[in-house]
Design a protein around this motif. Sequence first.
Motif, PDB file in Angstrom:
ATOM      1  N   GLY A 165       1.046  -1.314   0.155  1.00 27.30           N
ATOM      2  CA  GLY A 165       0.353  -0.122  -0.071  1.00 27.30           C
ATOM      3  C   GLY A 165       1.069   1.285  -0.005  1.00 27.30           C
ATOM      4  O   GLY A 165       0.713   2.059   0.732  1.00 27.30           O
ATOM      5  N   GLU A 166       1.765   1.628  -0.914  1.00 27.76           N
ATOM      6  CA  GLU A 166       2.211   2.345  -1.058  1.00 27.76           C
ATOM      7  C   GLU A 166       1.970   3.688  -2.247  1.00 27.76           C
ATOM      8  O   GLU A 166       1.493   3.719  -3.300  1.00 27.76           O
ATOM      9  CB  GLU A 166       3.788   2.430  -2.038  1.00 27.76           C
ATOM     10  N   HIS A 167       2.607   5.084  -0.956  1.00 25.41           N
ATOM     11  CA  HIS A 167       1.761   6.308  -1.973  1.00 25.41           C
ATOM     12  C   HIS A 167      -0.027   6.296  -2.775  1.00 25.41           C
ATOM     13  O   HIS A 167      -0.414   6.873  -3.193  1.00 25.41           O
ATOM     14  CB  HIS A 167       2.388   5.945  -3.126  1.00 25.41           C
ATOM     15  N   THR A 168      -0.387   5.570  -1.417  1.00 25.30           N
ATOM     16  CA  THR A 168      -1.393   5.399  -1.027  1.00 25.30           C
ATOM     17  C   THR A 168      -2.646   6.033  -0.178  1.00 25.30           C
ATOM     18  O   THR A 168      -3.359   6.648  -0.239  1.00 25.30           O
ATOM     19  CB  THR A 168      -2.435   3.586  -0.898  1.00 25.30           C
ATOM     20  N   LYS A 208      10.782  13.590  -5.267  1.00 25.47           N
ATOM     21  CA  LYS A 208       9.867  14.026  -5.917  1.00 25.47           C
ATOM     22  C   LYS A 208       8.192  14.022  -5.396  1.00 25.47           C
ATOM     23  O   LYS A 208       7.136  13.508  -5.772  1.00 25.47           O
ATOM     24  CB  LYS A 208       9.974  13.193  -7.504  1.00 25.47           C
ATOM     25  N   TYR A 209       8.903  13.644  -3.874  1.00 31.37           N
ATOM     26  CA  TYR A 209       7.389  13.549  -2.994  1.00 31.37           C
ATOM     27  C   TYR A 209       6.154  13.571  -3.634  1.00 31.37           C
ATOM     28  O   TYR A 209       4.857  13.894  -4.201  1.00 31.37           O
ATOM     29  CB  TYR A 209       7.450  13.302  -1.530  1.00 31.37           C
ATOM     30  N   ASN A 210       6.864  15.330  -3.132  1.00 28.90           N
ATOM     31  CA  ASN A 210       5.270  16.292  -3.246  1.00 28.90           C
ATOM     32  C   ASN A 210       5.058  16.174  -4.924  1.00 28.90           C
ATOM     33  O   ASN A 210       3.767  16.413  -5.148  1.00 28.90           O
ATOM     34  CB  ASN A 210       5.623  17.661  -2.712  1.00 28.90           C
TER      35      ASN A 210
HETATM   36  C1  GLA Z   1       6.355   7.864   3.356  1.00 32.65           C
HETATM   37  C2  GLA Z   1       5.352   9.398   3.516  1.00 32.65           C
HETATM   38  C3  GLA Z   1       3.982   8.497   3.859  1.00 32.65           C
HETATM   39  C4  GLA Z   1       3.907   7.779   2.340  1.00 32.65           C
HETATM   40  C5  GLA Z   1       4.874   6.626   1.805  1.00 32.65           C
HETATM   41  C6  GLA Z   1       4.929   5.556   0.561  1.00 32.65           C
HETATM   42  O1  GLA Z   1       6.931   7.807   3.413  1.00 32.65           O
HETATM   43  O2  GLA Z   1       5.527   9.634   4.947  1.00 32.65           O
HETATM   44  O3  GLA Z   1       2.795   9.067   4.084  1.00 32.65           O
HETATM   45  O4  GLA Z   1       3.051   8.411   1.457  1.00 32.65           O
HETATM   46  O5  GLA Z   1       5.867   7.566   1.603  1.00 32.65           O
HETATM   47  O6  GLA Z   1       3.512   5.133   0.571  1.00 32.65           O
END
Ligand code: GLA
Length: 395
Positions: free
Chosen positions: A34-37, A228-230
């Motif tokens: 469950g990544e980037h959900t 590139k998270y944001n």
């Molecule tokens: C980081 C963020 C989380 C999440 C993950 C990706 O750990 O802090 O909130 O979005 O990345 O799943």
Amino acid sequence: MELKQLIDEFTSIFGGSKDDIRVFASPGRVNLIGEHTDYNGGCVFPAALDLKTTIVMRKRDDGVLRLKATDLDGIVEADITMLDSYKGIGWGEYQLGVAYMLSRFGYDICGADMLYDDTVPHGGGLSSSAAIEVSTALCFATLSNEKNGITKSVDMIQMAKISQLAEHEYAGVNCGIMDQFASAMGKRGHAIFLNCKNLDYKLVPLELGECKIIISNTCKKHALGASKYNERRNECERGLELLQAAMPQKTCLCDITEAEYKAHAHLIDDETTAKRVRHVIGENARVRSAVEALSIGDIEAFGALMNASHDSLCHDYEVTGFELDTMVDEARKIDGVLGTRMTGAGFGGCTVSIVKNDAVRTFIAEVGKNYEAATGIKPSFYVTETGDGGKEIKL
Ligand code: GLA
């Protein structure tokens, strides 16, 4: 560091007796799937680790905060009346950001001497920052409640939310709630099936039969803020807006099923946005299937879903990179690996693998050797133990 040793270190730095010392701790986490959900209103399935931040502390009466880390020189000093002015100070920023946020939520922040000890590797994608934030929040909220005669225990879900806000405002990372929630609410022997839209959650026993969870650290640090998270978050928002033209009632990407997405995919006019959306909606479905598989003891199916998750994060969400992909490729060559994927935000950090007990030694030896040969970086491995969420350790 052992607790006794930590307490000795505290008194040798800050002096005084051991009688009025308090200890708080909160863990890092590994996300199983469950990544980037989370920031798309979807489901995640993390487990708290026994790697953690421990704070040994004592209150002060003069409104001064003195913060020290066991692995860093120097003491950071702050004034509790100026908590809004420490953004950008480097180490200490998470702690002071959390203290500031708590004060905005009506908690009284007191002066204190605080020694921080982290066993969560920094920049490894195992939520070392959430461990610092949640332990700090728990510490100050506990003391504030005591001062104000509030006898009910600290609301740990609120601590997770306040910690997340501190991360947004102080670290500039627009993260979801997963890491802070897992650090606050985890339970040894369990993973948390969390719906990030409404924070409904269920603790699921982590029964993996003849298997262990191995975390492999690529030792390539991810810089979450600089990554590139944001940008990914913005891409998801754009995807949602485009799909809302046909489905205005959907308030987040994870409200949309795979079938609904298929029917309206033509509304997304560029390939990059389409790929991001495809990952998020597919990943959300995979979390539900994975939790179901685990509940019936089908670890093979669970592992296959982890593999599919990594492939989607690599090709569609594009947050893996050479080191993470190499670690996963090498792991997949080992007999007895049921599934393997990156965990956390990506761009470096760790992978998580489900490995049969009798393959653990070969895994560590072979993957370690081959990863180092390919990347020139020596990795590290943890045969994972789960742990409890944030709590005070009574002396
Ligand atoms: C980081 C963020 C989380 C999440 C993950 C990706 O750990 O802090 O909130 O979005 O990345 O799943």
